[in-house]
Design a protein around this motif. Structure first.
Motif, PDB file in Angstrom:
ATOM      1  N   VAL A 462       0.840  -1.202   0.000  1.00  0.00           N
ATOM      2  CA  VAL A 462       0.000   0.000   0.000  1.00  0.00           C
ATOM      3  C   VAL A 462       0.874   1.250   0.000  1.00  0.00           C
ATOM      4  N   VAL A 463       1.946   1.236   0.788  1.00  0.00           N
ATOM      5  CA  VAL A 463       2.866   2.376   0.809  1.00  0.00           C
ATOM      6  C   VAL A 463       3.456   2.603  -0.577  1.00  0.00           C
ATOM      7  N   GLY A 464       3.875   1.508  -1.227  1.00  0.00           N
ATOM      8  CA  GLY A 464       4.407   1.632  -2.579  1.00  0.00           C
ATOM      9  C   GLY A 464       3.396   2.235  -3.537  1.00  0.00           C
ATOM     10  N   ALA A 465       2.134   1.810  -3.414  1.00  0.00           N
ATOM     11  CA  ALA A 465       1.085   2.354  -4.287  1.00  0.00           C
ATOM     12  C   ALA A 465       0.878   3.839  -4.020  1.00  0.00           C
ATOM     13  N   VAL A 466       0.887   4.225  -2.743  1.00  0.00           N
ATOM     14  CA  VAL A 466       0.625   5.627  -2.381  1.00  0.00           C
ATOM     15  C   VAL A 466       1.729   6.545  -2.890  1.00  0.00           C
ATOM     16  N   VAL A 467       2.985   6.132  -2.757  1.00  0.00           N
ATOM     17  CA  VAL A 467       4.065   7.022  -3.198  1.00  0.00           C
ATOM     18  C   VAL A 467       4.202   7.042  -4.711  1.00  0.00           C
ATOM     19  N   GLY A 468       3.678   6.003  -5.383  1.00  0.00           N
ATOM     20  CA  GLY A 468       3.839   5.944  -6.837  1.00  0.00           C
ATOM     21  C   GLY A 468       2.615   6.304  -7.642  1.00  0.00           C
ATOM     22  N   MET A 469       1.456   6.396  -7.007  1.00  0.00           N
ATOM     23  CA  MET A 469       0.217   6.602  -7.749  1.00  0.00           C
ATOM     24  C   MET A 469       0.117   8.012  -8.326  1.00  0.00           C
ATOM     25  N   ALA A 470      -0.702   8.142  -9.357  1.00  0.00           N
ATOM     26  CA  ALA A 470      -0.990   9.441  -9.967  1.00  0.00           C
ATOM     27  C   ALA A 470      -2.449   9.448 -10.390  1.00  0.00           C
ATOM     28  N   GLU A 471      -3.296   9.940  -9.511  1.00  0.00           N
ATOM     29  CA  GLU A 471      -4.721  10.051  -9.779  1.00  0.00           C
ATOM     30  C   GLU A 471      -5.112  11.527  -9.813  1.00  0.00           C
ATOM     31  N   VAL A 472      -6.292  11.807 -10.291  1.00  0.00           N
ATOM     32  CA  VAL A 472      -6.767  13.191 -10.337  1.00  0.00           C
ATOM     33  C   VAL A 472      -6.792  13.790  -8.936  1.00  0.00           C
TER      34      VAL A 472
END
Length: 516
Positions: A462-472
């Motif tokens: 989840v941490v990896g997703a949060v630091v790497g995500m790009a949503e509106v």
């Protein structure tokens, strides 16, 4: 610390089901349910006698399996994905990311292949264990971790179902604009999806064996009619980003494509757990891979191609009616025949929605023993009501729901797949620390792993997703650095990487100090 005796998936002996879910090791699932519900028993017995599946998440013993349906594995996934619902993923390549067709094509092929490999691996675990996908997670993440994954999967399948009924409803409503309310279209498609999955496993496979045939021909019609209207593969060239911004668009769209394929991983073992335990994994992997990759890429490419039509009537149809409106315009030269094809396309989403509904009900049962004791078909009804209501509520926001849902979906499925794969290849391999799966302990909390390693690795994912995500609505710090103004979505890649690095360490420590 010594480990408990195990039954590996190579064992040929009959392994008894746990009495914690069934009332006796020797009683069949339908008899157990009939006995459990007292005065409702006779009615349930008639229901099961009529063909409704009684078995839920209970393990399927080797002597109750049938190898005749192996090729259904290919045909099922072919039907599930040769549907109207797959087209809008390709549409998003230009609607949101402004990619030209060549860039959209390359992105679809590459990221779909990665998702198909991941999902096909999970599918191989069905025959080996005789267990549903969510129950398999108990061997890496314990009872508690299985509950977390089951909740995520319920939300995932509900999300897929919502997008399916909205798109199907939109298409029905576009056949004769103004005559059928969109709400009614959503409800009609939802009811059509309910029937096969209410009956169960055999009906799902029977329906999916044939559903793809007509729709595949329809997709060819769309290609021909679209080509007649005029494809321009460079139609988005003037709008497409360049440099770092272009790579951001490709990565972000690629995450959505990956999610559209890997989104089936949390249910992949559900549909072949009745195949013999000695079914060659390579055969299951190959059939699943091509059953996913070919129809998904084909339909997404068709969707991307339709967006290259620059005729004003077509662009206006899309602006006013979304994907359903565009399809109506593409088929308009055939007048009444085109409307009939729209009708077929609208109901094609049933093939896509059936496994969503069926597996979501199984995931509810996987939440724990109190849920498992309630018949699967009851949870099927609850799931149907939930996604139909949500579809009616979100019927005007299809594209936003689809793009955000598929991107977020890719995050958790990525670290889920990595954790299950590492458990299988590192710790459950023959000669490994655990030497196989304790298949008779699938519902025995005291014999399963504590799940500390799986839960902690999932948190790192989840941490990896949060630091790497790009949503509106949010761009992570690494997502910002990887992309231009709107960032590049690296959520699923970093989620998999963070979980993949941490899980072996945590799991080794868990086995070292608990022995399981």
């Amino acid at each position: 610390m010594s480990t408990s005796p195990t039954h590996s998936y190579e064992d040929k002996e009959k392994i008894p089901e746990s009495p914690t879910v069934l009332d006796s090791e020797d009683i069949s699932p339908d008899d157990a349910i009939v006995k459990r519900f007292g005065f409702l028993g006779p009615a349930l017995a008639k229901l099961f006698a009529s063909g409704v599946e009684a078995r839920g998440v209970e393990r399927v013993p080797e002597d109750q399996r049938d190898g005749r349906n192996m090729w259904n594995n290919l045909l099922m996934w072919w039907s599930v994905n040769t549907v109207l619902t797959t087209l809008p993923v390709g549409v998003l390549s230009q609607e949101i990311f402004f990619l030209t067709f060549p860039h959209a094509l390359a992105t679809i092929l590459c990221f779909a292949a990665v998702g198909a490999v991941a999902t096909s691996f999970i599918a191989t675990l069905g025959p080996r264990t005789g267990l549903r996908t969510m129950i398999i997670t108990r061997y890496s993440s314990g009872y508690f971790g299985c509950t977390i994954y089951s909740i995520l999967n319920i939300l995932t399948q509900l999300g897929f179902s919502v997008t399916a009924v909205i798109l199907g409803g939109q298409t029905l409503a576009s056949i004769n604009p103004g005559t059928l309310p969109l709400t009614a279209g959503v409800v009609i498609v939802g009811i059509g999806s309910l029937i096969p999955c209410f009956i169960g496993y055999n009906m799902v496979h029977h329906y999916e064996r044939y559903a793809w045939m007509v729709i595949f021909i329809v997709m060819l019609f769309l290609l021909g009619l679209g080509g007649h209207a005029g494809f321009d593969i460079n139609a988005q060239k003037q709008f497409e980003d360049t440099g770092k911004a272009l790579s951001s668009d490709i990565l972000s769209f690629g995450g959505i494509v990956f999610g559209s394929v890997a989104g089936w991983a949390p249910v992949a073992a559900d549909y072949n757990c009745r195949l013999p335990a000695d079914t060659p994994p390579v055969k299951i992997f190959t059939l699943t891979f091509f059953g996913l990759f070919i129809p998904i890429t084909f339909c997404e490419i068709v969707g991307a191609l339709l967006m290259t039509i620059t005729n004003e009537a077509y662009t206006d149809a899309f602006a006013n009616g979304g994907t359903g409106g565009l399809l109506g315009q593409v088929l308009s030269p055939w007048k009444g025949g085109g409307k009939f094809i729209l009708f077929l396309l609208a109901f094609s989403v049933i093939a896509n929605n059936v496994p969503n509904t069926y597996s979501a009900a199984l995931s509810v049962q996987a939440l724990g023993r109190p849920f498992a004791k309630i018949p699967r078909f009851f949870w099927t009804l609850i799931i149907f009501i939930a996604y139909t209501v949500a579809g009616v509520a979100g019927r005007e926001h299809f594209s936003e729901i689809l793009s955000n849902f598929l991107a977020i979906l890719s995050y958790w499925t990525a670290f889920f797949i990595v954790i299950v794969a590492e458990e299988h290849f590192l710790f459950r391999r023959p000669g490994g620390p655990l030497g196989g799966y304790n298949l008779d302990d699938w519902d025995k909390r005291s014999r399963l792993p504590l799940g500390i390693a799986g839960v902690l690795a999932g948190c790192f994912g989840v941490v990896g997703a949060v630091v790497g995500m790009a949503e509106v609505w949010y761009i992570g710090p690494l997502g910002v650095k990887a992309g231009a103004a709107f960032g590049a979505d690296l959520g699923f890649e970093l989620a998999a990487a963070f979980a993949g690095v941490t899980y072996p360490v945590f799991r080794w420590l868990e086995i070292r100090y608990t022995g399981r």
